[in-house]
Design a protein around this motif. Structure first.
Motif, PDB file in Angstrom:
ATOM      1  N   VAL A 287      75.396  -0.071 107.472  1.00 13.92           N
ATOM      2  CA  VAL A 287      75.117  -1.484 107.220  1.00 13.92           C
ATOM      3  C   VAL A 287      76.184  -2.086 106.312  1.00 13.92           C
ATOM      4  N   GLY A 288      76.636  -1.330 105.334  1.00 17.53           N
ATOM      5  CA  GLY A 288      77.666  -1.807 104.425  1.00 17.53           C
ATOM      6  C   GLY A 288      79.027  -2.006 105.077  1.00 17.53           C
ATOM      7  N   SER A 289      79.219  -1.466 106.274  1.00 19.55           N
ATOM      8  CA  SER A 289      80.498  -1.609 106.980  1.00 19.55           C
ATOM      9  C   SER A 289      80.581  -2.896 107.797  1.00 19.55           C
TER      10      SER A 289
ATOM     11  N   THR B  38      77.512  -7.194 101.557  1.00 23.36           N
ATOM     12  CA  THR B  38      77.754  -6.577 100.253  1.00 23.36           C
ATOM     13  C   THR B  38      76.587  -5.652  99.942  1.00 23.36           C
ATOM     14  N   VAL B  39      76.895  -4.583  99.236  1.00 22.81           N
ATOM     15  CA  VAL B  39      75.908  -3.563  98.902  1.00 22.81           C
ATOM     16  C   VAL B  39      75.813  -3.478  97.390  1.00 22.81           C
TER      17      VAL B  39
ATOM     18  N   PHE C 245      71.154  -5.113 100.387  1.00 23.05           N
ATOM     19  CA  PHE C 245      72.193  -5.558 101.314  1.00 23.05           C
ATOM     20  C   PHE C 245      72.116  -7.074 101.428  1.00 23.05           C
ATOM     21  N   HIS C 246      73.256  -7.740 101.201  1.00 18.41           N
ATOM     22  CA  HIS C 246      73.319  -9.203 101.268  1.00 18.41           C
ATOM     23  C   HIS C 246      74.435  -9.652 102.193  1.00 18.41           C
ATOM     24  N   VAL C 247      74.223 -10.810 102.792  1.00 18.30           N
ATOM     25  CA  VAL C 247      75.270 -11.537 103.502  1.00 18.30           C
ATOM     26  C   VAL C 247      75.323 -12.878 102.784  1.00 18.30           C
TER      27      VAL C 247
ATOM     28  N   PRO D 116      66.537   3.480 114.182  1.00 12.45           N
ATOM     29  CA  PRO D 116      65.628   2.325 114.207  1.00 12.45           C
ATOM     30  C   PRO D 116      65.775   1.422 112.983  1.00 12.45           C
ATOM     31  N   ILE D 117      66.031   2.009 111.818  1.00 10.06           N
ATOM     32  CA  ILE D 117      66.199   1.202 110.614  1.00 10.06           C
ATOM     33  C   ILE D 117      67.501   0.404 110.705  1.00 10.06           C
ATOM     34  N   ILE D 118      68.558   1.031 111.168  1.00 12.98           N
ATOM     35  CA  ILE D 118      69.831   0.323 111.336  1.00 12.98           C
ATOM     36  C   ILE D 118      69.651  -0.821 112.332  1.00 12.98           C
ATOM     37  N   GLU D 119      68.888  -0.601 113.393  1.00 10.89           N
ATOM     38  CA  GLU D 119      68.626  -1.665 114.371  1.00 10.89           C
ATOM     39  C   GLU D 119      67.884  -2.840 113.737  1.00 10.89           C
TER      40      GLU D 119
END
Length: 111
Positions: free
Chosen positions: A21-23, A28-29, A39-41, A97-100
């Motif tokens: 997710v951080g990639s 930002t992590v 995790f933010h955008v 599933p969590i990444i999805e």
């Protein structure tokens, strides 16, 4: 005949999720004590991890209701009437599933 070996990763589940997710562009992590990773955008939180125990993700209530009905998440353990959802991490099979779910939140439009 070629046999595939299905090896379990020795890397912690939360670390694998954080790396993926951080990639993503713009994510930002922020890691805190006790395994809390946010995790933010921009200023928008797309979810957070409680170590290798669970992931919490904010969705509009209608999306959260659909995800709960499909068995993809549970109601948030503290705020069950909001759009927040909880995914309890049990084992390696929960990484994708969590990444999805994080991807769903990352990709959806925010007004």
């Amino acid at each position: 005949i070629r046999l595939r070996c299905n090896r379990m990763s020795t890397e912690p589940i939360a670390t694998r999720i954080q790396r993926e997710v951080g990639s993503w562009p713009g994510v930002t992590v922020d890691a805190y004590g006790h395994g809390m990773v946010f995790f933010h955008v921009g200023r928008r939180e797309i979810g957070h991890l409680h170590g290798n125990k669970l992931a919490d993700l904010p969705f509009p209530v209608r999306i959260r209701e659909k995800l709960v009905a499909e068995g993809k998440v549970d109601l948030h353990y503290l705020h069950p009437r909001t759009g927040w959802a909880t995914y309890y991490i049990r084992d390696e099979n929960d990484v994708e599933p969590i990444i999805e779910l994080f991807r769903l939140n990352y990709d959806r439009p925010w007004l």
